[in-house]
Design a protein around this motif. Structure first.
Motif, mmCIF file in Angstrom:
data_model
loop_
_atom_site.group_PDB
_atom_site.id
_atom_site.type_symbol
_atom_site.label_atom_id
_atom_site.label_comp_id
_atom_site.label_asym_id
_atom_site.label_seq_id
_atom_site.Cartn_x
_atom_site.Cartn_y
_atom_site.Cartn_z
ATOM 1 N N PRO A 164 0.842 -1.209 0.000
ATOM 2 C CA PRO A 164 0.000 0.000 0.000
ATOM 3 C C PRO A 164 0.874 1.256 0.000
ATOM 4 C CG PRO A 164 -0.718 -1.596 1.653
ATOM 5 C CD PRO A 164 0.630 -2.044 1.180
ATOM 6 N N PRO A 165 0.279 2.415 -0.331
ATOM 7 C CA PRO A 165 -1.150 2.637 -0.565
ATOM 8 C C PRO A 165 -1.581 2.235 -1.971
ATOM 9 C CG PRO A 165 0.043 4.700 -0.760
ATOM 10 C CD PRO A 165 1.051 3.683 -0.315
ATOM 11 N N ALA A 171 -1.511 2.783 6.040
ATOM 12 C CA ALA A 171 -1.579 3.579 4.813
ATOM 13 C C ALA A 171 -3.014 4.069 4.654
ATOM 14 C CB ALA A 171 -1.172 2.745 3.600
#
Length: 455
Positions: A199-200, A322
């Motif tokens: 992530p993100p 995130a």
């Protein structure tokens, strides 16, 4: 607030409050010297602090009787000193209780029975219209203006948006002084060792792709995505993330964004990306699986992050946070779920009730409620910008803080929002727990009339 700093905090708070009510204390002492009832009495209820005060004035009761202010909390977030500063400096009784999500029905029952209502209630902000429609709230505009006049230093610690968000028909009926905000928590080892993109993620489709990679590398794990609790709040949050159009609080699930959201939930179920037990009523099991290294991703409120700060589960090494995906190109938005305080109709002590609000707004009390009691992210500028945030909650990253402070969307306030939420939960249950053979478009077409009926 760090508990070892309690006395230092109280001294600082006492100094500031004393500036505001010095004349009040002097009056109380004068009455005591003249033979008035200046003694102190302490009572036990759910929580009570009391001191008798003098003649009629703001912050005082007539005939030397103590002023009683009753506050109902929605959650275990009562400060440790239980309003002792108001007892010591204002001579005001504060009786408190914890009522949870039944506050609206409790108030209606009490009013119908002719019983005295509490003075202040902590409610979910999106339910404010329901309380207003039932004539259960009093405006606080005058009390807020007095707050600004009497203690501008404390008033300035509250973001201006708080007052705007609590305004209905040009009157302040609600003060949303905290908010529940989600993030995507993820297991560093499961993501990195599988070779998945970390992530993100820009979209939930990107997250699904990462989950598939993790699933291929860990076929024996029971689930690869979980939620800290499937609720009305999270369903609205998913809908806002996908950019589902709303007419008031009624979603258009037949829109492209609505169908895409349904497809996401169906895909998680059909591909075994999520364990059905994690989605409805099993949030503790989901959190346990995450800590045990058996769950790659979990949607969870940032106020739940301290529960993951363990000696054998290190932030930065074992897990990170995130922002959750938001489909900005389709109108997606980050969503906050605020909660705050309102004054009930017919209160006999609006000024004293406003003192309770000031007390809870004090940065040190706000810090205690957030860092110690995990109440939700508080709307207090010194707390949000203070060193304690960075030291104790590194998972509340600068990127997440920027998102929080820039939030513009919340669950649409309306009288029937809970009913809309119940349909959302039924939809989630069917898509991720029992499953369906229908296509996402067919599911949307079947559920849309249920939503529209509430409009």
């Amino acid at each position: 607030m760090r508990l070892s700093e309690t006395e230092q905090v109280r001294d600082a708070r006492r100094w500031r409050i004393t500036r505001v009510i010095g004349s009040l204390v002097a009056m109380a002492l004068l009455l005591a010297a003249c033979g008035g009832n200046g003694g102190t009495a302490t009572t036990e209820a759910s929580g009570t602090a009391s001191t008798d005060v003098g003649e009629d004035n703001e912050g005082e009761a007539a005939d030397g009787e103590a002023v009683v202010v009753t506050a109902w909390f929605n959650g275990e977030s009562v400060p440790a000193d239980e309003f002792a500063m108001l007892e010591e400096e204002f001579g005001v009784v504060v009786e408190w209780d914890i009522r949870g999500d039944t506050i609206l029905t409790d108030l209606l029952r009490m009013r119908d029975a002719g019983e005295q209502l509490p003075d202040m209630v902590e409610i979910d902000s999106h339910l404010t219209p329901a309380f207003l429609e039932a004539d259960l709230l009093s405006p606080m505009t005058d009390q807020v203006a007095t707050f600004e006049e009497e203690d501008p230093e404390l008033y300035a610690t509250i973001p201006e948006a708080v007052w705007a968000d609590g305004t209905y028909e040009d009157e302040i009926y609600h003060v949303p002084n905290k908010s529940l905000v989600d993030a995507l928590f993820y297991n560093v080892h499961l993501v990195e060792d599988s070779g998945a993109e970390p992530p993100p993620y820009d979209t939930y489709g990107d997250m699904i792709e990462a989950a598939r990679v993790i699933q291929a590398a860990n076929p024996d794990l029971p689930a690869f995505f979980g939620t800290g609790g499937a609720s009305h709040d999270r369903m609205f949050r998913w809908a806002f993330s996908f950019g589902v159009p709303f007419d008031g609080n009624i979603p258009d699930m037949t829109s492209d964004q609505g169908v895409e959201m349904i497809d996401f939930l169906q895909t998680m179920y059909e591909e075994g990306i999520t364990d059905p037990e994690f989605m409805i009523g099993q949030q503790d099991e989901a959190k346990g699986a995450f800590v045990a290294g058996e769950l790659a991703f979990i949607d969870e409120g940032l106020n739940g992050g301290p529960g993951f700060m363990l000696d054998d589960f290190q932030y930065g090494e074992d897990w990170l946070t995130a922002p959750y995906p938001v489909h900005t190109e389709n109108g997606g938005q980050y969503l906050g779920v605020p909660r705050g305080w309102s004054m009930t109709a017919g209160t006999e002590h609006p000024y004293e009730a406003s003192l309770v609000l000031r007390y809870l707004s004090d940065p040190e009390i706000a810090a205690e409620r957030y860092f110690v009691l995990e109440s939700g992210i508080v709307q207090s500028i010194p707390v949000l910008e203070g060193e304690q945030m960075a030291e104790e909650q590194p998972f509340f990253t600068p990127e997440l803080m920027e998102i929080f402070r820039g939030l513009e969307a919340q669950i649409p306030p309306a009288t029937n929002t809970n009913a809309v939420g119940e349909i959302f939960i039924n939809l989630l249950d069917e898509l991720t727990v029992t499953g369906t053979d229908e296509t996402p478009a067919e599911v949307a077409a079947r559920y849309q009339p249920m939503f529209d009926e509430l409009g």
